[in-house]
Design a protein around this motif. Sequence first.
Motif, PDB file in Angstrom:
ATOM      1  N   ARG A 164       0.857  -1.183   0.000  1.00  0.00           N
ATOM      2  CA  ARG A 164       0.000   0.000   0.000  1.00  0.00           C
ATOM      3  C   ARG A 164       0.898   1.239   0.000  1.00  0.00           C
ATOM      4  O   ARG A 164       1.120   1.864   1.043  1.00  0.00           O
ATOM      5  CB  ARG A 164      -0.926  -0.006   1.221  1.00  0.00           C
ATOM      6  CG  ARG A 164      -1.986  -1.089   1.204  1.00  0.00           C
ATOM      7  CD  ARG A 164      -3.043  -0.823   0.128  1.00  0.00           C
ATOM      8  NE  ARG A 164      -4.070  -1.854   0.102  1.00  0.00           N
ATOM      9  CZ  ARG A 164      -4.027  -2.928  -0.659  1.00  0.00           C
ATOM     10  NH1 ARG A 164      -2.976  -3.145  -1.435  1.00  0.00           N
ATOM     11  NH2 ARG A 164      -5.017  -3.806  -0.646  1.00  0.00           N
ATOM     12  N   LYS A 204       2.374   4.917  -0.178  1.00  0.00           N
ATOM     13  CA  LYS A 204       1.843   6.250   0.108  1.00  0.00           C
ATOM     14  C   LYS A 204       2.222   7.253  -0.983  1.00  0.00           C
ATOM     15  O   LYS A 204       1.483   8.196  -1.241  1.00  0.00           O
ATOM     16  CB  LYS A 204       2.360   6.740   1.468  1.00  0.00           C
ATOM     17  CG  LYS A 204       1.841   5.925   2.657  1.00  0.00           C
ATOM     18  CD  LYS A 204       2.387   6.475   3.969  1.00  0.00           C
ATOM     19  CE  LYS A 204       1.847   5.673   5.152  1.00  0.00           C
ATOM     20  NZ  LYS A 204       2.385   6.169   6.448  1.00  0.00           N
ATOM     21  N   TRP A 245      -4.928   2.178  -5.191  1.00  0.00           N
ATOM     22  CA  TRP A 245      -4.412   2.931  -4.055  1.00  0.00           C
ATOM     23  C   TRP A 245      -5.085   4.318  -4.007  1.00  0.00           C
ATOM     24  O   TRP A 245      -4.485   5.338  -4.381  1.00  0.00           O
ATOM     25  CB  TRP A 245      -2.897   3.078  -4.178  1.00  0.00           C
ATOM     26  CG  TRP A 245      -2.202   1.755  -4.331  1.00  0.00           C
ATOM     27  CD1 TRP A 245      -2.322   0.656  -3.523  1.00  0.00           C
ATOM     28  CD2 TRP A 245      -1.298   1.367  -5.379  1.00  0.00           C
ATOM     29  NE1 TRP A 245      -1.546  -0.376  -3.989  1.00  0.00           N
ATOM     30  CE2 TRP A 245      -0.898   0.027  -5.120  1.00  0.00           C
ATOM     31  CE3 TRP A 245      -0.764   2.028  -6.495  1.00  0.00           C
ATOM     32  CZ2 TRP A 245      -0.013  -0.655  -5.953  1.00  0.00           C
ATOM     33  CZ3 TRP A 245       0.118   1.342  -7.321  1.00  0.00           C
ATOM     34  CH2 TRP A 245       0.482   0.019  -7.055  1.00  0.00           C
ATOM     35  N   ALA A 271      -3.104   7.197  -2.176  1.00  0.00           N
ATOM     36  CA  ALA A 271      -1.686   7.447  -2.464  1.00  0.00           C
ATOM     37  C   ALA A 271      -1.502   8.768  -3.206  1.00  0.00           C
ATOM     38  O   ALA A 271      -2.401   9.254  -3.887  1.00  0.00           O
ATOM     39  CB  ALA A 271      -1.106   6.298  -3.285  1.00  0.00           C
TER      40      ALA A 271
END
Length: 385
Positions: free
Chosen positions: A8, A10, A37, A40
């Motif tokens: 996952r 960022k 995501w 993100a």
Amino acid sequence: MTACSALRPKKVLFIATRQIGDVLVTTPLISKARELWPDAEFHFLGYRGKLDMLNGNPDIARTIETSDRPSLKEYLSLFFKLFQRYDLAVVTQPSDRAYLYGLVAAHQRVGVLGGHPQGLTPQDKEKKSKSDRQNAWKKAISLHTVDVDYFAQHVITEKLRLLEVFYKNTQDLFDKPISVTPPTGEPITPSIAIQLHSPYVVIHPGPLTAYKRWPLSYWQTLLTWIVKHGFQVVLSASPAKQDLQLNQDILSLLDEETRQNVVDAAGLLTIPQAGTLIRGAHAYIGVDTSITHLAAACNTPTIALFGPTPPSNFGPWPNGFIGMQPYQLRARTQTVGNVTILQGPGECVPCRKAGCEDRASSKSECLDRLEPIQVIEAFQCAIMK
């Protein structure tokens, strides 16, 4: 669930250090990554002056520009700007430089690997073997890589497959409509806008290289027919000297009546302005170049004249297509969605060489044999839809 599918990130950096069209075809990849995501932050690294295709893209928080031939000072500046700032780098071109940027910038990488089709000739096999050796270090630093296939795999599919390592089922990448995101439009230059009247057709005759050109006399025939049938023509071109000259050469062949119904927009529009112009057009006709991909992305009926380039690899993507491959490798005429691709005759078509002499200034016999009547018939079909 694999470690990759559990990732996952960022912050994600997309890298496309090539031409304008190469930037545009990354947008389905970016959209799909956003689905994966949603929280993100996405940045994009590309060459200076080549990122206009991302104008207004809602998924890109920041664009980072570099020159195509950076000085040592610029390399150092970019190094400190990028160094380990990202969780993931998505390398969408197979160049060594793009991979080095990804290595500097991120903790993890996925990327495209260059290569040559197998099983064609001994020379191709030798090139493939050399390419495999050169790609070894790129594989070693990557979570996942995707091989280029210049004949059987579409470039949009190639980019989307960079995300397959994050899916349990790869087919999930292709089971919903896939679209290219065009740049947000901007108002057209007033000197051009004041000349427009509907219906009009945008024609973009200038490719990046000479071997993708269609003969001058064919453009004359096509423009004359379009004007006689009640359409205004807007002749588009980049600011490049050879493109401006090509448009002037075409205009010089037109009779006065036709010329009065042609607007010369050569070099006068930005990419976002070109998008606005194309959205308002009845149809678009162009050669194998980035603006043709933009026209398809704008959902305008698009007629693309293809020579050596395999449409199965780089044909303009028909927005909303579901699946991995919209096009056949060879067909005189094929229409998918809003896009019609035309090819000339010949068993060698498409060869993926730089024209018949395999150099940038070469002619391409397949384009010389793609006659105006084929384009006119495709245009008639497009406007009747």
